[in-house]
Motif scaffolding. Structure first.
Motif, short mmCIF file in Angstrom:
data_model
loop_
_atom_site.label_atom_id
_atom_site.label_comp_id
_atom_site.label_asym_id
_atom_site.label_seq_id
_atom_site.Cartn_x
_atom_site.Cartn_y
_atom_site.Cartn_z
N CYS A 46 0.18 -6.62 -2.85
CA CYS A 46 1.25 -7.50 -2.06
C CYS A 46 1.76 -7.75 -2.86
N MET A 360 3.32 -13.51 2.62
CA MET A 360 3.31 -12.87 1.79
C MET A 360 3.83 -11.98 2.58
N LEU A 362 5.64 -6.86 1.94
CA LEU A 362 5.17 -6.34 1.83
C LEU A 362 6.31 -5.26 1.86
#
Ligand code: AAL
Length: 377
Positions: A46, A360, A362
Motif C-alpha cells: 500500500c 492508507m 490503494l
C-alpha cells in the motif's frame, strides 16, 4: 525457392541456440527467484496519503509527538501522546537540568475526536513521578491496549539525569475509562538487559568494551497486545555501542511475554525478532501479527507477517510510510492491511513536533486491477 528457406531455418535455430547457451541469470534475478518476490501479490502493498488535523497541529513552543494507536470507545476516538514545552539544548551542555531532546521533560496527554480529523485535547493522562522515582525525568511515547474492561498505557520512562548513557525503562498505568484516573504500576515492567559494558567514563554511548544484547541500552516504543491468551509487549531495542549499517542505525525489535498485564514480562528466546525497524507498529491479522518496519535497518520500509507473532517474513516493500504512527485499531481475518487503514503520526516543522493524519492509499493497486492508465489519476 527451397534453398533460401532452408538457410533461414538453419540460421534461426543457430541464433536461438546461441541465445540459449549465452543466457545467464543475474544475481538480482536469482535473489528474486529464491525469495519468491514475483510470486507475491499486492495484497500486502500500500501507499499512504497525509492530511492535517485540527486541535493537535503545529503550536509554537509545544511538542506533541509519538501518538498511540487510536481507539474507538462508545463512538468517540481517543489517542494518547507525548507532550512537552520549550526548546531543547542537546547533550553535553554541562547543565544536568537542561532539556536534551524534544521528548525530555514530557508528560502523556490525550485527545478525543468524533471524526478523526478534529481533535479536542482533553488534558494530562500520566505525569512524571516524584523525585527519585524511575520516571521522575520524563514519561513519553505511549501506547494503549483496551482489554477486558481495562485500559493499559505503556510508555517510556527516564530517571534524572538524562545523559547519553542513561538507560530508560518501560512503565505502565491502568484505568477503567479513557478519561482515567490512571494508576501507575510501582516499578518498570521492562528494563534494558544488563549485558554490555561501557568503555571509559566519558558519556559516550558508542564507546563500549562489549555491546551486550540488542536491548542492552534502551527499551523503546512499547506496544502491548492481548494475544494467544497472554500479554505480548513488543518494543524496540537499542544496544550499547550501537553501530551504523547499510540500512542505517542498529535498531531491532524484541518481545516480552507475560500471563498478567503487569508482568512479569519474560523476553522471548527468539529475541531480537526483527533485524530492523525504528518505532514499533504492529497489528493482529488472522492468527498472527503484522509489523511495519520503517526508518532503520536493512529491512526498513517493509511490511512483515509472523503467524506465531514472533517469526516475521517480508510480505511487501513500502515507501513514504508515516513516522511513528498510531494506527486506528481494527481486526480482520481477510484483509492483511486492516490495522493500518488510517491513524495519526508526528512530523517536525520549524523545530516543533506536531500530529497529523495518514490514510492508507490503494490507488496504484486499483489502477492495475482495472488496467487503467495512470494518467486518469
Ligand atoms: C522516537 C522513539 C522513542 C525514542 C524517541 C522518542 O522515535 O523511537 O520515542 O526515545 O524517538
Amino acid at each position: 525457392m527451397d534453398q533460401p528457406y532452408k538457410i533461414y531455418v538453419c540460421s534461426f535455430h543457430t541464433i536461438l541456440l546461441e541465445v540459449i547457451m549465452q543466457k545467464k541469470e543475474s544475481i538480482a534475478t536469482i535473489r528474486a527467484r529464491e525469495r519468491k518476490y514475483f510470486e507475491r501479490g499486492p495484497e500486502w502493498f500500500c501507499e499512504f496519503r497525509y492530511s492535517k488535523i485540527k486541535g493537535l497541529d503545529q503550536e509554537e513552543n509545544v511538542n506533541r509527538r509519538d501518538p498511540s494507536a487510536v481507539l474507538c470507545v462508545d463512538g468517540t476516538y481517543y489517542t494518547w501522546y507525548t507532550k512537552n514545552t520549550g526548546p531543547h539544548a542537546g547533550f553535553g551542555t554541562g547543565d544536568l537540568d537542561a532539556k536534551v531532546w524534544p521528548w525530555d521533560y514530557s508528560e502523556i496527554w490525550y485527545a478525543s475526536s468524533k471524526d478523526g480529523y478534529t481533535w479536542k485535547e482533553e488534558g494530562r493522562a500520566v505525569g512524571r513521578g516524584e523525585k527519585g522515582c524511575y520516571d521522575d525525568r520524563s514519561v513519553f511515547t505511549p501506547e494503549i491496549l483496551q482489554h477486558d474492561g481495562h485500559f493499559y498505557l505503556v510508555y517510556q520512562a527516564v530517571q534524572h539525569p538524562y545523559l547519553r548513557r542513561t538507560k530508560n525503562t518501560i512503565g505502565m498505568a491502568i484505568a477503567e475509562s479513557p478519561h482515567g484516573p490512571w494508576k501507575k504500576v510501582d516499578q518498570p515492567i521492562l528494563k534494558p538487559t544488563d549485558t554490555g559494558e561501557w568503555l571509559g567514563e566519558e558519556d559516550n554511548h558508542l564507546s563500549v568494551k562489549h555491546k551486550g544484547e540488542f536491548d542492552s541500552h534502551k527499551v523503546h516504543d512499547p506496544v502491548l497486545f492481548y494475544y494467544r491468551d497472554k500479554y505480548y509487549l513488543y518494543y524496540k531495542g537499542e544496544t550499547m555501542g550501537e553501530q551504523l549499517y547499510m540500512g542505517g542505525r542498529e535498531t531491532k525489535w524484541g518481545v516480552a511475554i507475560a500471563d498478567n498485564p503487569t508482568g512479569p514480562y519474560v523476553r522471548s528466546p527468539y529475541n531480537p525478532i526483527t533485524n530492523s525497524g525504528h518505532e514499533t507498529i504492529l497489528w493482529p491479522y488472522k492468527e498472527g501479527m503484522v509489523a511495519m518496519l520503517t526508518t532503520d535497518g536493512p529491512e526498513k520500509n517493509t511490511i512483515q507477517y509472523a503467524e506465531d507473532g514472533i517469526n516475521f517474513n517480508i510480505m511487501s516493500m513500502i515507501k513514504n510510510a508515516p513516522e511513528a504512527p498510531g494506527p486506528f485499531r481494527s481486526y480482520s481475518t481477510t484483509d492483511p492491511l486492516c490495522g493500518i487503514k488510517w491513524g495519526l503520526y508526528h512530523i517536525c516543522h520549524d523545530g516543533w513536533n506536531y500530529i497529523v493524519r495518514f490514510d492508507m492509499d490503494l490507488w496504484q493497486r486499483e489502477y492495475y486491477h482495472e488496467r487503467r492508465s495512470f494518467n486518469d489519476k
